[in-house]
Design a protein around this motif. Structure first.
Motif, short mmCIF file in Angstrom:
data_model
loop_
_atom_site.label_atom_id
_atom_site.label_comp_id
_atom_site.label_asym_id
_atom_site.label_seq_id
_atom_site.Cartn_x
_atom_site.Cartn_y
_atom_site.Cartn_z
N GLU A 19 23.03 9.58 25.80
CA GLU A 19 23.75 10.52 24.74
C GLU A 19 23.00 10.48 23.85
O GLU A 19 23.00 11.28 23.06
N TYR A 20 22.16 9.60 23.38
CA TYR A 20 20.91 9.99 22.73
C TYR A 20 19.91 11.40 22.91
O TYR A 20 19.67 11.92 21.83
N GLN A 21 19.85 12.19 24.28
CA GLN A 21 19.48 12.93 23.57
C GLN A 21 20.00 14.09 24.35
O GLN A 21 19.92 15.90 25.13
N LEU A 22 21.56 14.06 24.80
CA LEU A 22 22.18 15.52 25.02
C LEU A 22 23.33 15.98 23.47
O LEU A 22 23.99 14.90 23.19
N PHE A 23 22.85 16.93 23.32
CA PHE A 23 23.88 17.25 22.33
C PHE A 23 24.26 18.98 22.51
O PHE A 23 25.32 19.11 21.16
N GLU A 24 24.00 19.95 23.30
CA GLU A 24 25.05 20.73 23.43
C GLU A 24 25.97 21.37 24.56
O GLU A 24 26.75 20.37 24.62
N GLU A 25 26.48 22.50 24.23
CA GLU A 25 27.92 22.69 24.74
C GLU A 25 27.66 22.55 26.13
O GLU A 25 28.37 21.79 26.87
N LEU A 44 25.89 23.89 34.96
CA LEU A 44 25.64 24.13 34.79
C LEU A 44 26.79 24.68 33.74
O LEU A 44 26.36 24.62 32.07
N GLU A 45 27.54 24.74 33.64
CA GLU A 45 28.62 25.48 32.56
C GLU A 45 28.92 24.09 32.06
O GLU A 45 30.31 24.09 31.70
N ARG A 46 29.17 23.12 32.81
CA ARG A 46 30.27 21.88 31.96
C ARG A 46 28.93 21.01 31.23
O ARG A 46 28.09 21.28 31.04
N SER A 47 30.36 20.56 30.44
CA SER A 47 29.40 20.42 29.08
C SER A 47 29.37 18.55 29.59
O SER A 47 29.67 17.53 30.48
N PRO A 48 27.87 18.30 29.11
CA PRO A 48 26.93 16.75 29.37
C PRO A 48 28.25 15.86 28.73
O PRO A 48 27.76 14.65 29.54
N PHE A 49 29.05 15.63 27.99
CA PHE A 49 29.84 14.92 27.82
C PHE A 49 31.13 14.72 28.39
O PHE A 49 31.50 13.72 28.65
N GLU A 50 31.29 15.16 29.83
CA GLU A 50 32.10 15.26 30.50
C GLU A 50 31.79 14.27 31.57
O GLU A 50 32.09 13.99 32.23
#
Length: 286
Positions: free
Chosen positions: A95-101, A139-145
């Protein structure tokens, strides 16, 4: 080119009444093209050490030579961005490296930061996805999901897309199930053996160290307690026991057998050789 570390010290909160010495005169050579494990108890200095390798932390004293960069106290690293391209660091918590939509934007951030066009970055993203076991449906998914393991794969893809020479992994299999852990380690070994990348692995998992690594560095209270190739290291189980780390299962089994009267040589480190040795000793006492 190997990584050379000379008299490295790092003190947190140095200018306060509560300084904390995390590294105390560390001297190391980390070999090029190998898989090196850095192990030790929590608080031993492992993570502090590896954060010096790409300039996230600067030394309080001492110096480092990393991929042609000279790192020393209070000296601004010339072209630190290029250093971080050469030395990719994957944090313990993705999570520390993920920040985009979206995942595509997250992985493409690095290449675009280095001047790639939108199309060039998109092509690089699509090339790197299968390397980390993902496909274009992500590709179009949110990394936070994503699940923890999927987030870790995306974080690794965001580093690999820059094609670093050195890959530094801080507890890369933490929280993964056995299958996910095996897949992740296979990925790192392929990067080492096929792409000839230097891999540095901070881990508590001694089974992984024994199975996958070439070189072992033991940190203890900010010092290097031991450094050896993996075969020599596991012939000396006291090195682990003395700092409170549980040895791999086969080493524990050897210790138990020796306590029961067997005489298992130190250089037996695989199940087949161990079984053969046990059978021979049982037969001779039959």
């Amino acid at each position: 080119m190997s990584i050379e570390i000379h008299n490295l010290e790092h003190i947190y909160n140095k200018e306060t009444p509560y300084p904390q010495a995390a590294l105390k005169g560390v001297n190391l050579t980390i070999p090029e093209g190998k898989v090196t494990a850095i192990i030790g108890q929590t608080g031993s200095g492992k993570s502090t050490l590896v954060q010096h390798l790409n300039g996230l932390l600067l030394p309080t004293a001492g110096e480092l030579e990393v991929c042609g960069f000279h790192i020393q106290p209070l000296l601004k690293i010339k072209d630190v961005k290029q250093l971080r391209k050469e030395v990719g660091l994957v944090f313990q918590f993705p999570e520390y490296q993920l920040f985009e939509e979206t995942i595509e934007k997250d992985i493409a951030f690095g290449p675009k930061n280095f001047g790639a066009t939108e199309q060039e970055a998109s092509e690089l993203v699509r090339k790197i996805l299968p390397v980390v076991g993902l496909d274009e449906s992500y590709l179009e998914r949110s990394p936070f999901e994503l699940s923890g393991g999927q987030k870790r794969r995306v974080a690794i893809a965001g580093i690999l897309v820059l094609n670093p020479k050195v890959l530094v992994l801080d507890e890369p299999t933490a929280g993964l199930d056995p299958q996910g852990s095996k897949e992740m380690m296979t990925l790192f070994m392929n990067l080492n053996r096929q792409a000839h990348k230097t891999v540095i692995l901070v881990t508590h998992d001694m089974e992984h160290v024994m199975k996958y690594c070439d070189h072992v560095i033991v940190m203890d209270h900010g010092n290097v307690a031991h450094e050896a190739d993996v075969k020599e290291f596991f012939q000396n189980p006291d090195w682990l026991l003395n700092i409170g780390i549980n040895p791999p299962s086969i080493i524990r089994l050897k210790l138990m057998l020796n306590e029961k009267g067997f005489n298992i040589p130190n250089d037996i480190l695989d199940e087949e050789s161990l079984l053969k040795c046990i059978k021979g000793q049982v037969k001779s006492h039959g």
